[in-house]
Design a protein around this motif. Sequence first.
Motif, PDB file in Angstrom:
ATOM      1  N   ARG A  91      -5.184   4.853   6.678  1.00 41.67           N
ATOM      2  CA  ARG A  91      -4.638   3.473   6.728  1.00 41.67           C
ATOM      3  C   ARG A  91      -3.354   3.449   5.962  1.00 41.67           C
ATOM      4  N   ARG A  92      -2.244   2.602   6.425  1.00 35.67           N
ATOM      5  CA  ARG A  92      -1.227   2.575   5.708  1.00 35.67           C
ATOM      6  C   ARG A  92      -1.281   1.911   4.233  1.00 35.67           C
TER       7      ARG A  92
ATOM      8  N   VAL B  41       0.529   6.759   4.007  1.00 35.84           N
ATOM      9  CA  VAL B  41      -0.915   6.725   4.275  1.00 35.84           C
ATOM     10  C   VAL B  41      -1.987   7.050   3.234  1.00 35.84           C
TER      11      VAL B  41
ATOM     12  N   VAL C 227       0.621   5.236  13.601  1.00 35.50           N
ATOM     13  CA  VAL C 227       1.576   5.730  12.406  1.00 35.50           C
ATOM     14  C   VAL C 227       2.603   6.576  12.989  1.00 35.50           C
TER      15      VAL C 227
END
Length: 315
Positions: A112-113, A89, A83
């Motif tokens: 996580r995005r 996120v 990232v």
Amino acid sequence: MKRLQYRRRGGPEVLEWAEVDEPKPGPNEIVVDVKAASINPTDIKMRTGELGVANMFGEPFPKGMGLDFAGIVRETGQGVSTVTPGDAVVGLSAARSRSFADLVLIKADKVRRIPDGVTFAEASTLPMGAATAAKVASKYLTPRPGQADYRVAVLGAGGGIGLYTVQFAREAGALVTAVAGGLAADALRSFDLDRVLDYRTETLAESGTRFDTIIDLSDRYTFQDVQAALSHDGCFRTMTPTMRHLRTLATERRAKAAFALADISGLETAIAAISKKRLITNVGATFSMEDAIDVLRDFEDGGLKVVGKVVLTRP
């Protein structure tokens, strides 16, 4: 920066806002500017001490509060490549840096995005609720290969985990009956399930259906309460095994505990389902983070009559 914290166990009266130093990321860590954090019953149990032995570990007092979060990466530490600053996120906070705060410090591999089109508030409902539900459905509510007409009942389907569990179980191919009451039962009728029962007016036994698996997410039921609704080889599972369940769990082959912990793989499953438009998020209400103490007081007193997760937001 500000964070919500407590210096001893107790109710909302022990909560306070405090000014603390802004975190600095070490190797493989990131700092996230929190935009939304949803409230979980586990947040409350951690503060009151109801989780028992689990409260013996983690950071010393004063302790922060809040598990789920969604936000924008502000800073990355050495070695982070997954990232970059500015990325949106979502993740589950660690004990040293909880999410009812301006900033969260976390390992980069624990976020996580957020998919396009998903708001911060929606994303913040995923790390505990949807990730746990994905595990529950995968372990206990998925038909075996070739198994037809696999019928499951989800008790407590209107809660933060339940609203996601019924969706994952449906997607896995189960014929799902959701059990909830009032507004939650009304909301569940839009989920394309096999059936929705309002527990205030009908029991599982009265439904006439015999289930292969009945799972209780609410801690309201015992094996004896639902035994008549089980098929011959059906199984009752409780996510909250307590003293009142112990004798039955030890002696009854059709009564078992269910264990499912939120983790990054569950979060990935939830994100994939949302990206494919196969999962409906469940934001029930949003409030400003600065009002967190009052909101938590109402949440614990039962004063918030909403279906779905309660989310605290920051600008």
